[in-house]
Motif scaffolding. Sequence first.
Motif, PDB file in Angstrom:
ATOM      1  N   GLN A  31      28.498 -26.838  -2.263  1.00 59.38           N
ATOM      2  CA  GLN A  31      29.868 -25.526  -2.270  1.00 59.38           C
ATOM      3  C   GLN A  31      30.777 -26.320  -3.539  1.00 59.38           C
ATOM      4  OE1 GLN A  31      31.544 -23.490  -1.605  1.00 59.38           O
ATOM      5  NE2 GLN A  31      33.165 -23.906  -0.015  1.00 59.38           N
ATOM      6  N   TRP A  32      30.567 -24.875  -3.993  1.00 63.28           N
ATOM      7  CA  TRP A  32      31.506 -23.994  -5.079  1.00 63.28           C
ATOM      8  C   TRP A  32      32.824 -23.485  -5.228  1.00 63.28           C
ATOM      9  CZ3 TRP A  32      29.260 -26.384  -9.962  1.00 63.28           C
ATOM     10  CH2 TRP A  32      27.755 -27.116  -9.745  1.00 63.28           C
ATOM     11  N   GLN A  33      33.783 -23.520  -6.245  1.00 62.90           N
ATOM     12  CA  GLN A  33      34.307 -22.549  -6.209  1.00 62.90           C
ATOM     13  C   GLN A  33      34.102 -21.411  -6.936  1.00 62.90           C
ATOM     14  OE1 GLN A  33      37.897 -23.357  -5.540  1.00 62.90           O
ATOM     15  NE2 GLN A  33      37.001 -25.023  -4.468  1.00 62.90           N
ATOM     16  N   PRO A  34      35.223 -20.350  -6.457  1.00 62.50           N
ATOM     17  CA  PRO A  34      34.755 -19.274  -6.373  1.00 62.50           C
ATOM     18  C   PRO A  34      34.065 -19.003  -8.551  1.00 62.50           C
ATOM     19  CG  PRO A  34      36.315 -19.295  -4.946  1.00 62.50           C
ATOM     20  CD  PRO A  34      36.030 -20.856  -5.576  1.00 62.50           C
ATOM     21  N   GLU A  35      35.236 -19.360  -8.961  1.00 61.63           N
ATOM     22  CA  GLU A  35      35.161 -19.521 -10.489  1.00 61.63           C
ATOM     23  C   GLU A  35      34.124 -20.251 -10.887  1.00 61.63           C
ATOM     24  OE1 GLU A  35      39.791 -18.950  -8.914  1.00 61.63           O
ATOM     25  OE2 GLU A  35      38.173 -20.942  -9.191  1.00 61.63           O
ATOM     26  N   GLN A  36      33.820 -21.021 -10.611  1.00 63.27           N
ATOM     27  CA  GLN A  36      32.287 -21.471 -11.477  1.00 63.27           C
ATOM     28  C   GLN A  36      30.968 -21.759 -10.716  1.00 63.27           C
ATOM     29  OE1 GLN A  36      35.511 -24.175 -10.140  1.00 63.27           O
ATOM     30  NE2 GLN A  36      35.297 -23.651 -12.493  1.00 63.27           N
ATOM     31  N   ALA A  37      31.042 -20.601  -9.275  1.00 64.55           N
ATOM     32  CA  ALA A  37      29.668 -19.904  -8.906  1.00 64.55           C
ATOM     33  C   ALA A  37      28.886 -18.911  -9.491  1.00 64.55           C
ATOM     34  CB  ALA A  37      29.956 -19.478  -6.675  1.00 64.55           C
ATOM     35  N   ASP A  38      27.846 -18.723  -8.668  1.00 64.26           N
ATOM     36  CA  ASP A  38      27.007 -17.811  -9.207  1.00 64.26           C
ATOM     37  C   ASP A  38      27.058 -16.593  -7.726  1.00 64.26           C
ATOM     38  OD1 ASP A  38      25.528 -19.079 -11.454  1.00 64.26           O
ATOM     39  OD2 ASP A  38      24.881 -19.883  -9.760  1.00 64.26           O
ATOM     40  N   VAL A  39      27.575 -17.401  -6.501  1.00 66.80           N
ATOM     41  CA  VAL A  39      27.307 -15.554  -5.504  1.00 66.80           C
ATOM     42  C   VAL A  39      28.467 -15.938  -5.143  1.00 66.80           C
ATOM     43  CG1 VAL A  39      25.491 -16.605  -4.471  1.00 66.80           C
ATOM     44  CG2 VAL A  39      26.277 -14.199  -4.541  1.00 66.80           C
ATOM     45  N   LEU A  40      29.288 -15.037  -4.505  1.00 71.33           N
ATOM     46  CA  LEU A  40      30.644 -15.702  -3.072  1.00 71.33           C
ATOM     47  C   LEU A  40      29.544 -14.891  -1.320  1.00 71.33           C
ATOM     48  CD1 LEU A  40      33.325 -13.837  -5.347  1.00 71.33           C
ATOM     49  CD2 LEU A  40      32.686 -15.932  -5.051  1.00 71.33           C
ATOM     50  N   CYS A  41      29.980 -15.441  -1.069  1.00 69.44           N
ATOM     51  CA  CYS A  41      29.346 -16.001   0.117  1.00 69.44           C
ATOM     52  C   CYS A  41      30.373 -15.546   1.651  1.00 69.44           C
ATOM     53  CB  CYS A  41      28.488 -17.396   0.584  1.00 69.44           C
ATOM     54  SG  CYS A  41      27.394 -16.682   2.166  1.00 69.44           S
ATOM     55  N   PRO A  42      31.188 -14.674   1.838  1.00 68.49           N
ATOM     56  CA  PRO A  42      32.280 -14.908   2.421  1.00 68.49           C
ATOM     57  C   PRO A  42      32.299 -14.368   3.820  1.00 68.49           C
ATOM     58  CG  PRO A  42      32.031 -12.811   1.508  1.00 68.49           C
ATOM     59  CD  PRO A  42      31.280 -13.539   0.901  1.00 68.49           C
ATOM     60  N   LEU A  43      32.545 -15.486   5.137  1.00 67.38           N
ATOM     61  CA  LEU A  43      32.206 -15.374   6.186  1.00 67.38           C
ATOM     62  C   LEU A  43      33.311 -14.659   7.205  1.00 67.38           C
ATOM     63  CD1 LEU A  43      31.085 -19.066   6.221  1.00 67.38           C
ATOM     64  CD2 LEU A  43      29.634 -16.513   5.530  1.00 67.38           C
ATOM     65  N   GLY A  44      32.834 -13.915   7.723  1.00 68.58           N
ATOM     66  CA  GLY A  44      33.791 -13.280   8.619  1.00 68.58           C
ATOM     67  C   GLY A  44      33.454 -11.390   8.602  1.00 68.58           C
ATOM     68  N   GLY A  45      34.707 -10.853   9.262  1.00 66.65           N
ATOM     69  CA  GLY A  45      33.958  -9.460   9.488  1.00 66.65           C
ATOM     70  C   GLY A  45      34.244  -8.460   8.323  1.00 66.65           C
ATOM     71  N   ASP A  46      34.738  -7.736   8.297  1.00 65.86           N
ATOM     72  CA  ASP A  46      34.785  -6.301   6.942  1.00 65.86           C
ATOM     73  C   ASP A  46      36.756  -6.555   6.599  1.00 65.86           C
ATOM     74  OD1 ASP A  46      32.437  -5.149   7.510  1.00 65.86           O
ATOM     75  OD2 ASP A  46      32.983  -3.092   8.072  1.00 65.86           O
ATOM     76  N   GLY A  47      37.530  -6.713   7.451  1.00 69.28           N
ATOM     77  CA  GLY A  47      38.795  -7.737   6.922  1.00 69.28           C
ATOM     78  C   GLY A  47      38.243  -8.714   5.914  1.00 69.28           C
ATOM     79  N   PHE A  48      37.989  -9.464   6.212  1.00 71.83           N
ATOM     80  CA  PHE A  48      37.719 -10.937   5.902  1.00 71.83           C
ATOM     81  C   PHE A  48      36.779 -10.561   4.009  1.00 71.83           C
ATOM     82  CE2 PHE A  48      36.249 -15.053   4.066  1.00 71.83           C
ATOM     83  CZ  PHE A  48      37.240 -15.468   3.959  1.00 71.83           C
ATOM     84  N   MET A  49      35.921  -9.352   4.253  1.00 69.69           N
ATOM     85  CA  MET A  49      35.220  -8.622   3.680  1.00 69.69           C
ATOM     86  C   MET A  49      36.088  -8.415   2.358  1.00 69.69           C
ATOM     87  SD  MET A  49      32.081  -8.659   0.996  1.00 69.69           S
ATOM     88  CE  MET A  49      30.706  -8.609   1.762  1.00 69.69           C
ATOM     89  N   LEU A  50      37.222  -7.752   2.787  1.00 70.93           N
ATOM     90  CA  LEU A  50      37.836  -6.943   1.551  1.00 70.93           C
ATOM     91  C   LEU A  50      38.899  -7.628   1.161  1.00 70.93           C
ATOM     92  CD1 LEU A  50      38.416  -3.794   4.162  1.00 70.93           C
ATOM     93  CD2 LEU A  50      37.425  -3.544   2.221  1.00 70.93           C
ATOM     94  N   GLN A  51      39.590  -8.578   2.522  1.00 75.93           N
ATOM     95  CA  GLN A  51      40.335  -9.697   1.016  1.00 75.93           C
ATOM     96  C   GLN A  51      39.663 -10.881   0.400  1.00 75.93           C
ATOM     97  OE1 GLN A  51      42.317 -12.737   4.500  1.00 75.93           O
ATOM     98  NE2 GLN A  51      42.655 -11.282   5.518  1.00 75.93           N
ATOM     99  N   THR A  52      38.600 -11.033   0.048  1.00 73.38           N
ATOM    100  CA  THR A  52      37.572 -11.953  -0.523  1.00 73.38           C
ATOM    101  C   THR A  52      37.646 -11.011  -1.652  1.00 73.38           C
ATOM    102  OG1 THR A  52      36.242 -12.831   0.731  1.00 73.38           O
ATOM    103  CG2 THR A  52      34.823 -12.619  -1.286  1.00 73.38           C
ATOM    104  N   LEU A  53      37.388  -9.559  -1.964  1.00 73.98           N
ATOM    105  CA  LEU A  53      37.223  -8.534  -3.190  1.00 73.98           C
ATOM    106  C   LEU A  53      38.494  -8.426  -3.770  1.00 73.98           C
ATOM    107  CD1 LEU A  53      34.835  -5.873  -1.805  1.00 73.98           C
ATOM    108  CD2 LEU A  53      34.699  -7.633  -2.275  1.00 73.98           C
ATOM    109  N   HIS A  54      39.107  -8.631  -3.103  1.00 76.44           N
ATOM    110  CA  HIS A  54      41.014  -8.152  -3.682  1.00 76.44           C
ATOM    111  C   HIS A  54      41.387  -9.989  -4.389  1.00 76.44           C
ATOM    112  CE1 HIS A  54      42.515  -4.697  -2.680  1.00 76.44           C
ATOM    113  NE2 HIS A  54      42.137  -4.094  -1.134  1.00 76.44           N
ATOM    114  N   ARG A  55      40.443 -11.141  -3.487  1.00 79.11           N
ATOM    115  CA  ARG A  55      40.981 -12.298  -4.418  1.00 79.11           C
ATOM    116  C   ARG A  55      40.280 -12.381  -5.470  1.00 79.11           C
ATOM    117  NH1 ARG A  55      42.195 -14.896   0.816  1.00 79.11           N
ATOM    118  NH2 ARG A  55      43.981 -13.840   2.000  1.00 79.11           N
ATOM    119  N   HIS A  56      39.105 -12.095  -5.537  1.00 81.91           N
ATOM    120  CA  HIS A  56      38.000 -12.467  -6.122  1.00 81.91           C
ATOM    121  C   HIS A  56      36.727 -11.045  -7.081  1.00 81.91           C
ATOM    122  CE1 HIS A  56      39.363 -16.343  -5.097  1.00 81.91           C
ATOM    123  NE2 HIS A  56      38.449 -15.973  -3.792  1.00 81.91           N
ATOM    124  N   GLY A  57      37.106 -10.216  -6.691  1.00 79.88           N
ATOM    125  CA  GLY A  57      36.916  -8.940  -7.193  1.00 79.88           C
ATOM    126  C   GLY A  57      36.918  -9.052  -8.929  1.00 79.88           C
TER     127      GLY A  57
END
Length: 255
Positions: free
Chosen positions: A29-55
């Motif tokens: 596990q890596w923090q988003p700021e140190q990662a090469d790729v983000l892997c959200p686990l959930g549905g489309d709503g959580f994907m959108l949350q991830t894009l808003h937070r870390h896009g």
Amino acid sequence: MSSPRIAFLASSAAPAQQALAELTARYGQWQPEQADVLCPLGGDGFMLQTLHRHGDLGLPVFGLKLGTVGFLMNQHRPEDDLCQRLAGGQPAHLHPLEMTAFTAGGEQVSERAYNDVSMLRQTRQAAHIGIDLNGQERLPELVGDGVLVASPAGSTAYNYSAHGPVLPLGSQTIALTPLAAYRPRRWRGAILKANTVVRFRVLDPVKRPVSVTADSHETRDVLQVTIVQSQRHVSLLFDPEHNLEERILNEQFLS
């Protein structure tokens, strides 16, 4: 070749939390700021949350479906090697919509939307909205529940349920779709070039107040809203056999 540094992000749903524990134990596990790729686990709503937070990090995003709706996600297959799937993932570039709203209270609000920006009446009174494109008035008065602008990726969501067009990914277009229009009754919206500047004007904000929602972020009592597609993009990764472009194409042939 070294394994990618993956930042796993999970919704609060039990299946997503269980998958989070299993995947981090296997891949780290890596923090988003140190990662090469983000892997959200959930549905489309959580994907959108991830894009808003870390896009803004500019990292590719490979979502795994562990929620109710997963149009923007890949199937979760625990038996497969995730690193191999990441290496073979096909990118889909999403350009979000940039929204600027001015409210009756004198606020200026800026939000980003990966699916759509929707104007909706706040009361039982129908909304009265004027529509300008690139500074030119195109519709003096739309009367109805509201109106929305959708990106190609978002054209299969709320826009589709409002009988708006499904837009091919990469088509460089956006959808302008009325919501339960009363007048003009025969107007069904428009497909616009992606660089079109759309402006909505609330014509009677005191008697007929209107809110605007950018994905799930709502601003109430707006007077004017401007929407333009961003030049920036995020890259979602998909398994080759079920990429986003193919999914959107399939939606156009569903009965």
